[in-house]
Design a protein around this motif. Structure first.
Motif, PDB file in Angstrom:
ATOM      1  N   VAL A 146      22.412   3.577  -6.584  1.00 31.48           N
ATOM      2  CA  VAL A 146      22.492   4.710  -7.511  1.00 31.48           C
ATOM      3  C   VAL A 146      21.079   5.115  -7.931  1.00 31.48           C
ATOM      4  O   VAL A 146      20.339   4.289  -8.490  1.00 31.48           O
ATOM      5  N   GLY A 147      20.705   6.367  -7.670  1.00 28.70           N
ATOM      6  CA  GLY A 147      19.404   6.863  -8.145  1.00 28.70           C
ATOM      7  C   GLY A 147      18.594   7.497  -7.044  1.00 28.70           C
ATOM      8  O   GLY A 147      19.092   8.346  -6.300  1.00 28.70           O
ATOM      9  N   ASP A 148      17.343   7.069  -6.940  1.00 25.90           N
ATOM     10  CA  ASP A 148      16.394   7.710  -6.040  1.00 25.90           C
ATOM     11  C   ASP A 148      16.537   7.168  -4.610  1.00 25.90           C
ATOM     12  O   ASP A 148      16.603   5.946  -4.415  1.00 25.90           O
ATOM     13  N   GLY A 149      16.532   8.041  -3.644  1.00 25.50           N
ATOM     14  CA  GLY A 149      16.558   7.602  -2.236  1.00 25.50           C
ATOM     15  C   GLY A 149      15.160   7.164  -1.821  1.00 25.50           C
ATOM     16  O   GLY A 149      14.526   7.819  -0.995  1.00 25.50           O
ATOM     17  N   ASN A 150      14.697   6.061  -2.354  1.00 27.69           N
ATOM     18  CA  ASN A 150      13.278   5.677  -2.234  1.00 27.69           C
ATOM     19  C   ASN A 150      13.058   4.564  -1.198  1.00 27.69           C
ATOM     20  O   ASN A 150      13.921   4.296  -0.356  1.00 27.69           O
ATOM     21  N   THR A 185       0.836  -1.200   0.000  1.00 32.23           N
ATOM     22  CA  THR A 185       0.000   0.000   0.000  1.00 32.23           C
ATOM     23  C   THR A 185       0.871   1.250   0.000  1.00 32.23           C
ATOM     24  O   THR A 185       2.092   1.157  -0.151  1.00 32.23           O
ATOM     25  N   TYR A 186       0.257   2.398   0.137  1.00 36.59           N
ATOM     26  CA  TYR A 186       0.994   3.667   0.095  1.00 36.59           C
ATOM     27  C   TYR A 186       1.629   3.969   1.453  1.00 36.59           C
ATOM     28  O   TYR A 186       2.841   4.113   1.570  1.00 36.59           O
ATOM     29  N   SER A 187       0.780   4.021   2.473  1.00 39.22           N
ATOM     30  CA  SER A 187       1.258   4.547   3.747  1.00 39.22           C
ATOM     31  C   SER A 187       1.722   3.445   4.700  1.00 39.22           C
ATOM     32  O   SER A 187       1.032   2.443   4.923  1.00 39.22           O
ATOM     33  N   ASP A 232      17.100   1.437  -9.145  1.00 37.70           N
ATOM     34  CA  ASP A 232      15.644   1.250  -9.161  1.00 37.70           C
ATOM     35  C   ASP A 232      15.073   2.417  -9.975  1.00 37.70           C
ATOM     36  O   ASP A 232      15.790   3.385 -10.284  1.00 37.70           O
ATOM     37  N   VAL A 233      13.801   2.333 -10.269  1.00 35.91           N
ATOM     38  CA  VAL A 233      13.154   3.363 -11.096  1.00 35.91           C
ATOM     39  C   VAL A 233      13.354   4.767 -10.509  1.00 35.91           C
ATOM     40  O   VAL A 233      13.507   4.919  -9.302  1.00 35.91           O
ATOM     41  N   TRP A 234      13.325   5.755 -11.376  1.00 37.72           N
ATOM     42  CA  TRP A 234      13.466   7.144 -10.921  1.00 37.72           C
ATOM     43  C   TRP A 234      12.147   7.694 -10.365  1.00 37.72           C
ATOM     44  O   TRP A 234      12.143   8.609  -9.549  1.00 37.72           O
ATOM     45  N   ALA A 235      11.038   7.155 -10.851  1.00 37.98           N
ATOM     46  CA  ALA A 235       9.726   7.607 -10.347  1.00 37.98           C
ATOM     47  C   ALA A 235       8.959   6.382  -9.855  1.00 37.98           C
ATOM     48  O   ALA A 235       8.442   5.594 -10.641  1.00 37.98           O
ATOM     49  N   SER A 236       8.920   6.231  -8.550  1.00 31.89           N
ATOM     50  CA  SER A 236       8.241   5.073  -7.947  1.00 31.89           C
ATOM     51  C   SER A 236       6.729   5.195  -8.094  1.00 31.89           C
ATOM     52  O   SER A 236       6.200   6.276  -8.399  1.00 31.89           O
ATOM     53  N   MET A 237       6.044   4.098  -7.797  1.00 29.50           N
ATOM     54  CA  MET A 237       4.585   4.099  -7.844  1.00 29.50           C
ATOM     55  C   MET A 237       4.059   5.173  -6.891  1.00 29.50           C
ATOM     56  O   MET A 237       4.473   5.227  -5.732  1.00 29.50           O
ATOM     57  N   GLY A 238       3.216   6.015  -7.397  1.00 27.97           N
ATOM     58  CA  GLY A 238       2.671   7.108  -6.580  1.00 27.97           C
ATOM     59  C   GLY A 238       3.239   8.453  -6.982  1.00 27.97           C
ATOM     60  O   GLY A 238       2.624   9.478  -6.725  1.00 27.97           O
ATOM     61  N   VAL A 239       4.453   8.467  -7.600  1.00 24.81           N
ATOM     62  CA  VAL A 239       5.001   9.769  -8.035  1.00 24.81           C
ATOM     63  C   VAL A 239       5.248   9.774  -9.549  1.00 24.81           C
ATOM     64  O   VAL A 239       6.070  10.542 -10.054  1.00 24.81           O
ATOM     65  N   GLU A 240       4.520   8.928 -10.265  1.00 26.58           N
ATOM     66  CA  GLU A 240       4.705   8.844 -11.719  1.00 26.58           C
ATOM     67  C   GLU A 240       4.477  10.197 -12.394  1.00 26.58           C
ATOM     68  O   GLU A 240       5.063  10.473 -13.435  1.00 26.58           O
ATOM     69  N   ASN A 241       3.630  11.035 -11.786  1.00 30.14           N
ATOM     70  CA  ASN A 241       3.362  12.350 -12.398  1.00 30.14           C
ATOM     71  C   ASN A 241       4.609  13.250 -12.422  1.00 30.14           C
ATOM     72  O   ASN A 241       4.658  14.239 -13.136  1.00 30.14           O
ATOM     73  N   VAL A 277       1.796  -9.831  10.012  1.00 35.53           N
ATOM     74  CA  VAL A 277       1.521  -8.851   8.959  1.00 35.53           C
ATOM     75  C   VAL A 277       2.842  -8.575   8.249  1.00 35.53           C
ATOM     76  O   VAL A 277       3.855  -8.279   8.894  1.00 35.53           O
ATOM     77  N   ILE A 278       2.825  -8.691   6.932  1.00 38.66           N
ATOM     78  CA  ILE A 278       4.060  -8.600   6.143  1.00 38.66           C
ATOM     79  C   ILE A 278       3.967  -7.416   5.195  1.00 38.66           C
ATOM     80  O   ILE A 278       3.014  -7.311   4.410  1.00 38.66           O
ATOM     81  N   ASN A 279       4.960  -6.550   5.272  1.00 39.62           N
ATOM     82  CA  ASN A 279       5.002  -5.372   4.387  1.00 39.62           C
ATOM     83  C   ASN A 279       5.496  -5.799   3.000  1.00 39.62           C
ATOM     84  O   ASN A 279       6.657  -6.157   2.831  1.00 39.62           O
ATOM     85  N   ALA A 280       4.614  -5.737   2.018  1.00 40.56           N
ATOM     86  CA  ALA A 280       4.982  -6.121   0.653  1.00 40.56           C
ATOM     87  C   ALA A 280       5.277  -4.882  -0.199  1.00 40.56           C
ATOM     88  O   ALA A 280       5.232  -4.952  -1.420  1.00 40.56           O
ATOM     89  N   LEU A 281       5.580  -3.782   0.426  1.00 43.77           N
ATOM     90  CA  LEU A 281       5.976  -2.474  -0.124  1.00 43.77           C
ATOM     91  C   LEU A 281       5.026  -1.374   0.335  1.00 43.77           C
ATOM     92  O   LEU A 281       3.811  -1.532   0.282  1.00 43.77           O
ATOM     93  N   THR A 282       5.651  -0.318   0.817  1.00 46.41           N
ATOM     94  CA  THR A 282       4.923   0.935   1.064  1.00 46.41           C
ATOM     95  C   THR A 282       5.747   2.046   0.422  1.00 46.41           C
ATOM     96  O   THR A 282       6.840   1.792  -0.102  1.00 46.41           O
ATOM     97  N   ASP A 283       5.239   3.275   0.509  1.00 48.50           N
ATOM     98  CA  ASP A 283       6.029   4.406   0.003  1.00 48.50           C
ATOM     99  C   ASP A 283       7.371   4.499   0.728  1.00 48.50           C
ATOM    100  O   ASP A 283       8.343   5.022   0.191  1.00 48.50           O
TER     101      ASP A 283
END
Ligand code: CP
Ligand code: NVA
Length: 318
Positions: free
Chosen positions: A165-169, A113-115, A236-245, A130-136
């Motif tokens: 190398v790349g985004d501090g995500n 999820t996001y948060s 990793d990608v430069w624009a993660s899910m949620g900041v594609e804009n 409960v297992i975190n399968a990715l958050t922001d």
């Protein structure tokens, strides 16, 4: 505090790798290696027969969701996908109510999820892991399986230089959390405006200090400095899910941070290149590096399934 196979973990959940100590990492890493060996030898394993894993995924996923589902099936259990939009979650049923009901039906819950707060709220009311399968903020299971890949390819993570190398995500943050307990050097090369979260960095470094471990996490805005003499390069990608804009703006900000032949030439000759995928060829990584001899991305993706098996095997109560 619950004791898992003689190793104490903060609790039964995987929310954030800062909660792990070195023994916790070793528990999951060793179990994943054993389960992979067993799987490759064609041995059947039905230790989770009769158990159910619920999966709530509010963001897209190919690898994480399918490898968790496959992991559960291979261990004799059943995955069940819980769509937020088709359940009462979409009609604002409180997390406290949803979780207290899910406790009665399933044996573990993986959430993307996001948060991070949303996952923590589930954990608060959960009697099951409960297992975190990715958050922001984090992607802990990704980094657990990535460390397995590093060990497979390099023999150990100890004393290696790992360059991000790349985004501090979210993935970078989980690497920082892992570096708080494990003795590798982590050097993150990111554009200044995309440096990793300073609280996450400080917490990791202060955890090391408390254990009298040497400082091992460094951040630079020079990608060449980050990869200099590195054993592992990760992007990793430069624009993660949620900041594609922000995609177009980010392409400019990250232009000097592409993992390409010129960059990897500054690392050790036998450097391995990692990417959690999905990859954007020609953006954060060049086609020839992604498909080239240094790349381990397909083995890396495979190991997600073996690590997820280890996670389910260790955490689900039997
Ligand atoms: N690496 C990873 O988490 O991939 P998915 O988004 O496909 O799950
Ligand atoms: N940082 C990426 C990872 C995808 C697996 C994202 O959050 O979109």
């Amino acid at each position: 505090m619950k004791i898992y196979n003689g190793v104490s973990m903060q609790d039964k959940n995987i929310l954030c790798l800062l909660d792990f100590d070195e023994a916790d990492f070793k528990l999951f890493l060793n179990r994943a290696v054993d389960l992979k060996k067993e799987f490759k030898a064609g041995k059947k394993n039905s230790t989770l027969s009769g158990k159910t894993l619920g999966l709530i995924f509010d963001k897209p996923s190919t690898r994480t969701r399918i490898s968790f589902e496959a992991a559960m099936i291979q261990l004799g259990g059943m995955p069940t996908f819980i769509s937020s939009t088709d359940t009462q979650i979409s009609r604002a049923e409180p997390v406290a109510d949803t979780m207290r009901v899910l406790n009665k039906y399933i044996d573990a819950l993986a959430i993307r999820t996001y948060s991070q707060k949303f996952i923590s709220e589930f954990a608060e009311y959960a009697d099951i892991p409960v297992i975190n399968a990715l958050t922001d903020l984090y992607h802990p299971c990704q980094v657990l399986s990535d460390i397995m890949t590093v060990i497979e390819k390099k023999g150990s993570y100890e004393n290696l230089k790992i360059a991000w190398v790349g985004d501090g995500n979210n993935v970078a943050n989980s690497w920082i959390n892992a570096a708080a307990s494990l003795d590798f050097e982590l050097c993150l090369g990111c554009p200044k405006q995309h440096f990793p979260n300073s609280d996450i960095l400080e917490n990791a470094l202060s955890k090391r200090k408390k254990q009298s471990k040497r400082e091992n996490i460094f951040v630079t805005k020079d990608p060449f400095e980050a990869v200099s003499n590195a054993d592992v390069i990760y992007t990793d990608v430069w624009a993660s899910m949620g900041v594609e804009n922000e995609g177009e703006k980010r392409k400019k900000e990250f232009a000097a941070f592409q993992v390409n032949s010129k960059l990897i030439a500054c690392a050790k000759k036998n450097v391995i290149v990692m990417h959690c995928l999905p990859a954007h060829r020609g953006e954060e990584i060049s086609e020839n590096v992604l498909e080239g001899r240094h790349s381990v991305v397909w083995d890396q993706a495979e190991n997600k399934m073996h690590m997820h098996k280890a996670i389910l095997d260790i955490l689900i109560d039997r």
